[in-house]
Design a protein around this motif. Sequence first.
Motif, PDB file in Angstrom:
ATOM      1  N   VAL A 315      -8.509   1.395  30.582  1.00  0.00           N
ATOM      2  CA  VAL A 315      -8.051   1.497  31.964  1.00  0.00           C
ATOM      3  C   VAL A 315      -7.236   0.269  32.343  1.00  0.00           C
ATOM      4  O   VAL A 315      -6.179   0.374  32.985  1.00  0.00           O
ATOM      5  N   GLN A 316      -7.681  -0.899  31.938  1.00  0.00           N
ATOM      6  CA  GLN A 316      -6.921  -2.120  32.210  1.00  0.00           C
ATOM      7  C   GLN A 316      -5.518  -2.033  31.611  1.00  0.00           C
ATOM      8  O   GLN A 316      -4.536  -2.429  32.245  1.00  0.00           O
ATOM      9  N   GLU A 317      -5.432  -1.522  30.390  1.00  0.00           N
ATOM     10  CA  GLU A 317      -4.128  -1.408  29.729  1.00  0.00           C
ATOM     11  C   GLU A 317      -3.215  -0.447  30.472  1.00  0.00           C
ATOM     12  O   GLU A 317      -2.000  -0.673  30.570  1.00  0.00           O
ATOM     13  N   LYS A 318      -3.783   0.638  31.008  1.00  0.00           N
ATOM     14  CA  LYS A 318      -2.964   1.593  31.757  1.00  0.00           C
ATOM     15  C   LYS A 318      -2.417   0.965  33.037  1.00  0.00           C
ATOM     16  O   LYS A 318      -1.266   1.180  33.412  1.00  0.00           O
ATOM     17  N   PHE A 319      -3.237   0.166  33.702  1.00  0.00           N
ATOM     18  CA  PHE A 319      -2.764  -0.512  34.907  1.00  0.00           C
ATOM     19  C   PHE A 319      -1.681  -1.535  34.563  1.00  0.00           C
ATOM     20  O   PHE A 319      -0.676  -1.658  35.264  1.00  0.00           O
ATOM     21  N   LYS A 320      -1.887  -2.289  33.497  1.00  0.00           N
ATOM     22  CA  LYS A 320      -0.883  -3.285  33.094  1.00  0.00           C
ATOM     23  C   LYS A 320       0.414  -2.605  32.660  1.00  0.00           C
ATOM     24  O   LYS A 320       1.503  -3.108  32.921  1.00  0.00           O
ATOM     25  N   GLN A 321       0.291  -1.476  31.982  1.00  0.00           N
ATOM     26  CA  GLN A 321       1.480  -0.736  31.563  1.00  0.00           C
ATOM     27  C   GLN A 321       2.273  -0.261  32.776  1.00  0.00           C
ATOM     28  O   GLN A 321       3.508  -0.397  32.827  1.00  0.00           O
ATOM     29  N   ALA A 322       1.559   0.279  33.769  1.00  0.00           N
ATOM     30  CA  ALA A 322       2.230   0.711  34.998  1.00  0.00           C
ATOM     31  C   ALA A 322       2.896  -0.475  35.686  1.00  0.00           C
ATOM     32  O   ALA A 322       4.017  -0.365  36.193  1.00  0.00           O
ATOM     33  N   ALA A 323       2.212  -1.622  35.696  1.00  0.00           N
ATOM     34  CA  ALA A 323       2.777  -2.820  36.322  1.00  0.00           C
ATOM     35  C   ALA A 323       4.043  -3.272  35.609  1.00  0.00           C
ATOM     36  O   ALA A 323       5.000  -3.718  36.245  1.00  0.00           O
ATOM     37  N   ALA A 324       4.059  -3.167  34.276  1.00  0.00           N
ATOM     38  CA  ALA A 324       5.248  -3.562  33.518  1.00  0.00           C
ATOM     39  C   ALA A 324       6.429  -2.652  33.855  1.00  0.00           C
ATOM     40  O   ALA A 324       7.565  -3.125  34.036  1.00  0.00           O
ATOM     41  N   TYR A 325       6.172  -1.346  33.934  1.00  0.00           N
ATOM     42  CA  TYR A 325       7.248  -0.426  34.327  1.00  0.00           C
ATOM     43  C   TYR A 325       7.734  -0.738  35.749  1.00  0.00           C
ATOM     44  O   TYR A 325       8.930  -0.686  36.032  1.00  0.00           O
ATOM     45  N   LEU A 326       6.789  -1.061  36.640  1.00  0.00           N
ATOM     46  CA  LEU A 326       7.177  -1.435  37.993  1.00  0.00           C
ATOM     47  C   LEU A 326       8.084  -2.660  37.965  1.00  0.00           C
ATOM     48  O   LEU A 326       9.067  -2.727  38.702  1.00  0.00           O
ATOM     49  N   GLY A 327       7.750  -3.642  37.105  1.00  0.00           N
ATOM     50  CA  GLY A 327       8.594  -4.826  36.980  1.00  0.00           C
ATOM     51  C   GLY A 327      10.019  -4.495  36.579  1.00  0.00           C
ATOM     52  O   GLY A 327      10.975  -5.107  37.079  1.00  0.00           O
ATOM     53  N   ILE A 328      10.171  -3.515  35.687  1.00  0.00           N
ATOM     54  CA  ILE A 328      11.529  -3.083  35.300  1.00  0.00           C
ATOM     55  C   ILE A 328      12.255  -2.482  36.493  1.00  0.00           C
ATOM     56  O   ILE A 328      13.429  -2.774  36.750  1.00  0.00           O
ATOM     57  N   GLY A 329      11.558  -1.623  37.240  1.00  0.00           N
ATOM     58  CA  GLY A 329      12.179  -1.047  38.431  1.00  0.00           C
ATOM     59  C   GLY A 329      12.549  -2.105  39.445  1.00  0.00           C
ATOM     60  O   GLY A 329      13.634  -2.052  40.051  1.00  0.00           O
ATOM     61  N   LEU A 330      11.685  -3.097  39.649  1.00  0.00           N
ATOM     62  CA  LEU A 330      11.991  -4.187  40.575  1.00  0.00           C
ATOM     63  C   LEU A 330      13.209  -4.968  40.110  1.00  0.00           C
ATOM     64  O   LEU A 330      14.072  -5.338  40.918  1.00  0.00           O
ATOM     65  N   ALA A 331      13.275  -5.244  38.810  1.00  0.00           N
ATOM     66  CA  ALA A 331      14.429  -5.983  38.290  1.00  0.00           C
ATOM     67  C   ALA A 331      15.726  -5.232  38.557  1.00  0.00           C
ATOM     68  O   ALA A 331      16.749  -5.834  38.913  1.00  0.00           O
ATOM     69  N   ASN A 332      15.709  -3.907  38.388  1.00  0.00           N
ATOM     70  CA  ASN A 332      16.911  -3.111  38.661  1.00  0.00           C
ATOM     71  C   ASN A 332      17.345  -3.260  40.117  1.00  0.00           C
ATOM     72  O   ASN A 332      18.544  -3.434  40.409  1.00  0.00           O
ATOM     73  N   LEU A 333      16.377  -3.187  41.038  1.00  0.00           N
ATOM     74  CA  LEU A 333      16.708  -3.338  42.450  1.00  0.00           C
ATOM     75  C   LEU A 333      17.188  -4.757  42.758  1.00  0.00           C
ATOM     76  O   LEU A 333      18.166  -4.950  43.494  1.00  0.00           O
ATOM     77  N   ILE A 334      16.497  -5.739  42.220  1.00  0.00           N
ATOM     78  CA  ILE A 334      16.860  -7.133  42.487  1.00  0.00           C
ATOM     79  C   ILE A 334      18.258  -7.444  41.978  1.00  0.00           C
ATOM     80  O   ILE A 334      19.034  -8.134  42.651  1.00  0.00           O
ATOM     81  N   ASN A 335      18.610  -6.919  40.815  1.00  0.00           N
ATOM     82  CA  ASN A 335      19.925  -7.195  40.237  1.00  0.00           C
ATOM     83  C   ASN A 335      21.054  -6.552  41.027  1.00  0.00           C
ATOM     84  O   ASN A 335      22.209  -6.961  40.909  1.00  0.00           O
TER      85      ASN A 335
END
Length: 400
Positions: A315-335
């Motif tokens: 479960v921890q890995e699934k949350f971290k995986q979702a967080a990593a994908y969120l980071g990619i989406g945030l980077a796209n918006l920030i850029n």
Amino acid sequence: MSITKTPANLVYTYIAQRGVVSRAELIKEFSMPSSSMTRLLDELIEGNKLREHGRGSSTGGRRPILYETNPTYGYLFGLEISRIYSSIGLYDMHMNRMSAIRWKMDESMTPDVFLARVQEAVHRFLHEHGLQPSSIVGMGVGAVGPLDRERGLILDPVYFPAQGWHNLPICELLEERLGFPVLLDNGANTALVGEHWALRSEYYQHMLYVHVGAGLRSAVMSNGQLVYGATDMEGAIGRMIIQAGDLSQPGSAINGSLESFVSVHAIENEVRELAMAGALTHVREVRGSGSDGGNGEIWSFEKLLHALSAGDIMVQEKFKQAAAYLGIGLANLINVLHPEKVILGGALLNAHECVFETAVEVARSHTYYYPQYKPLFSKGLLKEEAVAAGAAVMVLKQLP
């Protein structure tokens, strides 16, 4: 409902944002003749909207009169309508919270039940503080989209647990029950307005707000103003494609949208698959009362949080995986947007500190010009109150 910015409105909002100002500062800010500014301030004082706040320091002549908004001129309600929780707060004109209540949204919370709950809360708050309905300036509503803001409609919200929320004239229904004006905007926008107001002494002009819960919602502020598109774009971030499918098949890329990796529903579905395969280590502690087709446990977000805190590695890995994908989406918006400050909120971001930390780390590592350009990341000052408080600020800013 559109809002016309009159000179009085602009001056009032400027004073409200800064707390205490002098007439000289207002004249300089608005390039207004001294006589016109004096007349406008006198009118606002006569209307009980402003009051004098003593005198400032002398620069050689008479000490200047200072002005502030009158906190008891009227009172504001802020209402959040969300998929998981909704809330309502009562505020004075200095945005001091006087009362608030929060409740869970479930399959029983149809519009009629919801409206009765809001009406009951309004009447109780007024009684508790000895206020008359005539003292209420208005109510702001921050709601799950998509919306028609001008017509005050909630159009077609997804993942809503109760029925009846499609094409709902929420402003009209609330005004009929409560007897005062109601303004509508999407919850991400009002949350950003609320957080911007809370940070007003720091003068941020370019901000990004992202909320991750049952779905993804975002809002953008440029030059201190919300950015609106041709249609309500609150949930558009969830449709950002971060993993393309078979592009020869129309619509297949939607499976690679950010929301399919980063949302409460996405994690629930993935963990359910793990449970069916017997891959979880804390199934017994979080076992539901029923089964999913006889093959897997019913997994709610509350059970996921239990497994997360119990230390279930998968479960921890699934949350971290979702967080990593969120980071990619945030980077796209920030850029694309280059905000000064990024505020992250919602049930998923608050599930565990590792979610916020992972998302921020990934976003930073994929930000163009980093570390020369470093947007600030925060969970905000208002947190769960942001949507309702920002909705109330929305009403305050349309005065007088």
